[in-house]
Write an enzyme that holds these catalytic residues in place. Structure first.
Site, short mmCIF file in Angstrom:
data_model
loop_
_atom_site.label_atom_id
_atom_site.label_comp_id
_atom_site.label_asym_id
_atom_site.label_seq_id
_atom_site.Cartn_x
_atom_site.Cartn_y
_atom_site.Cartn_z
N ASP A 170 0.84 -1.19 0.00
CA ASP A 170 0.00 0.00 0.00
C ASP A 170 0.88 1.25 0.00
OD1 ASP A 170 -1.81 2.09 0.57
OD2 ASP A 170 -3.07 0.77 1.79
N HIS A 201 -2.93 -0.31 -2.56
CA HIS A 201 -4.13 0.40 -2.15
C HIS A 201 -5.20 0.33 -3.24
CE1 HIS A 201 -5.86 3.41 0.62
NE2 HIS A 201 -6.45 3.90 -0.46
#
Length: 232
Positions: A170, A201
């Site tokens: 992420d 993400h």
């Protein structure tokens, strides 16, 4: 059946819109779907529709209504991504939590007092964690919540089950932040974390370049099982 509806604020001084998807039969429970920074766009509405197909009443409140009602942005369009990041910087998260509580109360009334869960993505993932500590939700799921490591002081207020999906790559939540999440939450009796190696993400987005199909399906299967266990 889908429609826009209004939700009254906790203070009773205003109303805001929410997208509502109803199942064909009596709802097994209700789930409040918490938006990303892109508003209640097509992806969030699809999340609601899928939950309705599974038998839940699903409501997605427009949490940016104080900034500009009805915002719908596309993360794959650079200018709209920048606009979304700007909105995030102006968003009052405490007010957002109160609006989520208002949506929970409305959903609970609509199903005659049954259980209500929350599920959120990105900003919504953070707000789902905050909701677990600050609202009367019965179960909470957060996908790639940002800044949860800064909220660990609230974990003792969590009384109902929480599930967090954590992509290991992420670019908004670095490895140190992920390590702090695990250190702070792995021993919490109500919290479970799943890591997704190689995922970034937004991997469970319904549309667009961010979606990673295999990981999205796995995460959604885990979410479905979690809600089936804790909401019915």
């Amino acid at each position: 059946m889908t429609a826009m509806m209004t939700v009254e604020t906790l203070e009773g001084d205003a109303q805001f819109e929410a997208y509502c998807a109803k199942p064909a039969r009596t709802p097994r429970a209700a789930i409040v779907v918490i938006q990303e920074i892109f508003g209640v766009n097509a992806g969030i509405r699809r999340k609601c529709d899928t939950l309705a197909d599974a038998g839940y009443l699903a409501i997605a409140p427009d949490l940016f209504w104080r900034l500009r009602p009805g915002i719908q942005l596309d993360p794959d369009v650079p200018d709209q991504m920048q606009e979304a990041l700007g909105l995030m910087g102006r968003f009052d998260q405490d007010a957002g939590i109160r609006d989520i509580q208002a949506a929970i109360q409305t959903a609970r009334q609509m199903i005659g007092g049954g259980k209500v869960g929350v599920v959120g993505y990105c900003l919504g993932g953070r707000l789902a964690f905050m909701s677990a500590a600050r609202t009367d939700t019965d179960a909470s799921v957060g996908y790639y919540g940002v800044g949860i490591d800064t909220l660990l002081g609230e974990k003792n207020a969590i009384a109902h089950p929480v599930l967090l999906h954590v992509p290991e790559e992420d670019h908004f939540v670095d490895k140190d932040a992920q390590a702090r999440m695990h250190a702070g939450l792995d021993d919490h009796p109500k919290v479970s974390l799943y890591d997704y190696p190689g995922e970034d993400h937004g991997f469970a987005a319904e549309f667009g370049a961010r979606r990673s199909e295999t990981a999205a399906r796995l995460a959604d299967e885990r979410t479905s099982a979690f809600f089936a266990e804790h909401l019915g």
